[in-house]
Design an enzyme around this catalytic site. Sequence first.
Site, short mmCIF file in Angstrom:
data_model
loop_
_atom_site.label_atom_id
_atom_site.label_comp_id
_atom_site.label_asym_id
_atom_site.label_seq_id
_atom_site.Cartn_x
_atom_site.Cartn_y
_atom_site.Cartn_z
N ASP A 156 4.23 -9.35 -1.07
CA ASP A 156 4.76 -9.70 0.25
C ASP A 156 5.25 -8.48 1.03
O ASP A 156 6.19 -8.58 1.82
CB ASP A 156 5.90 -10.73 0.13
N LYS A 196 1.00 -6.43 3.51
CA LYS A 196 -0.33 -5.82 3.36
C LYS A 196 -1.31 -6.38 4.40
O LYS A 196 -2.15 -5.65 4.89
CB LYS A 196 -0.87 -6.07 1.95
N GLY A 213 -1.05 -14.54 0.15
CA GLY A 213 -0.89 -15.10 1.49
C GLY A 213 -0.72 -13.93 2.44
O GLY A 213 0.37 -13.41 2.58
N HIS A 214 -1.81 -13.47 3.02
CA HIS A 214 -1.75 -12.28 3.87
C HIS A 214 -1.68 -12.71 5.33
O HIS A 214 -2.61 -13.32 5.86
CB HIS A 214 -2.94 -11.36 3.59
N GLN A 268 -0.80 -9.36 -4.10
CA GLN A 268 0.45 -9.28 -4.86
C GLN A 268 0.99 -7.84 -4.75
O GLN A 268 0.74 -7.18 -3.76
CB GLN A 268 0.27 -9.70 -6.32
P1 IMP Z 1 0.72 -16.58 -10.06
O1 IMP Z 1 0.03 -15.37 -9.56
O2 IMP Z 1 0.58 -17.78 -9.17
O3 IMP Z 1 0.37 -16.88 -11.49
O4 IMP Z 1 2.31 -16.27 -10.09
C1 IMP Z 1 2.89 -15.31 -10.94
C2 IMP Z 1 4.03 -14.58 -10.24
O5 IMP Z 1 3.51 -13.78 -9.18
C3 IMP Z 1 5.07 -15.49 -9.59
O6 IMP Z 1 6.33 -14.86 -9.66
C4 IMP Z 1 4.62 -15.57 -8.15
O7 IMP Z 1 5.68 -15.89 -7.28
C5 IMP Z 1 4.13 -14.15 -7.95
N1 IMP Z 1 3.11 -14.03 -6.90
C6 IMP Z 1 1.82 -14.40 -6.99
N2 IMP Z 1 1.17 -14.12 -5.84
C7 IMP Z 1 2.07 -13.56 -5.04
C8 IMP Z 1 1.99 -13.02 -3.71
O8 IMP Z 1 0.94 -12.99 -3.07
N3 IMP Z 1 3.16 -12.52 -3.21
C9 IMP Z 1 4.31 -12.49 -3.92
N4 IMP Z 1 4.43 -12.98 -5.15
C10 IMP Z 1 3.32 -13.50 -5.71
#
Ligand code: IMP
Length: 425
Positions: free
Chosen positions: A15, A18, A42-43, A225
């Site tokens: 977040d 990007k 979520g960009h 991420q």
């Molecule tokens: P997953 O990727 O859905 O398996 O989540 C694993 C961890 O990564 C969790 O703490 C999510 O909140 C975090 N996470 C996954 N995608 C994002 C992102 O795009 N932004 C911020 N945190 C993320």
Amino acid sequence: MKANTSCVVGVQWGDEGKGKIVDLLSKEADVVVRFQGGGNAGHTVVNGKEKFVLHLIPSGILHKGTTCVIANGVVVDLVQLLEEIRDLRKRGVEVGRNLILSERAHVVMPYHKQLDALSEKSSDKKIGTTQRGIGPCYADKAARKGIRIADLYSPAVFMERLGALVSEKNKILRALYDAPPLEADRIWMEYRKLADEVEPFVGDATTYVNGAIDGGRRVLFEGAQGSLLDIDFGTYPYVTSSNSDACGISAGAGVPPKKVGTIIGIAKAYCTRVGEGPFPTELANALGEKIREIGREFGATTGRPRRCGWFDIVASRHAVMINGIDELAITKLDVLDGLPELQVCTAYELDGERVDRIPVDVETLARCRPVYRTFPGWKADTSKARKFDALPKEAKAYLKFLEKELKVRVTIVSVGTERMKTIFR
Ligand code: IMP
């Protein structure tokens, strides 16, 4: 962009903004490539008065003439992808020959999403995932039980593979969660239809991207991420299931490491984290809430409130090292406008000792206390600044301190969501 290939990666827990930076840099890119993650991302891109939130499609899609690639390292939820395509088209954005979906990418199947949700619900040690099926899909990939895009076009092979997989998943669903069984035939029919719909986009993404680089076209890799969520180098197990730093490009797109040029790290002027896991500089207080409100810190994918805190040099220095960051973009500086003072974590204190590196295990990290350096805040509205020199002197001092500590030059400062609210230095 100096080299003809560059990459944008987050140096915090995701977040970092990007989407906006990739969108800006895409103006100069011929090809934009997502190489890991999936619909968990979520960009957000604000284009004039319109706001777009992209989950699977690279943020370059809003630029005419840019080809967007979803490479092999991405796990693809076809339902979500088609929804995203429909939504973009409805809003007048062209999605056609400008999108390539790797035939090697793994497919997020319904049981992945279901198992992700059930595992989170039933566990007393939650990760706080986005429940998009990311972890279970990568787990199947590593266990050699995944379904790849190419498999969808061999109906008999797909049916046989799916039958075995669904029967295995049904045993897990029943034994662990007492959940009703899934029907392989129904899933097969649904996914055959989805496969037909995405077929026009499917191709050999690896050959395409390598050809583009070799042909001198400008290629931008878009990380999702953040580096502290990286499966190998992040705060394991509170991480995502892919290599969300520049290390992921080679495996995730089939591009040799020597072909990856400039690495641009993105960091917020403060820090956020969504989901569980230690966060040494977290402000679990009214100031943290205030930053959340001003910065509109709610997940672009899940809507969850993000945890907010001060900039953490120790954690970001680790990210700078593993990525080999060449340039930094600092985003959301304007969110800090008007705060009387700011803190930056320069080290941790652990059992009375000073620690300069992020500990490998989360239990130790959770015991680390931040050592802060305090900076005076500024009163001026930085969102109006278009040149670095136009920033208040306190803001410049703050950014220069980050630069000095991280040993990386800040070349971009973002002071608002809109494209124009950006300082290039
Ligand atoms: P997953 O990727 O859905 O398996 O989540 C694993 C961890 O990564 C969790 O703490 C999510 O909140 C975090 N996470 C996954 N995608 C994002 C992102 O795009 N932004 C911020 N945190 C993320």
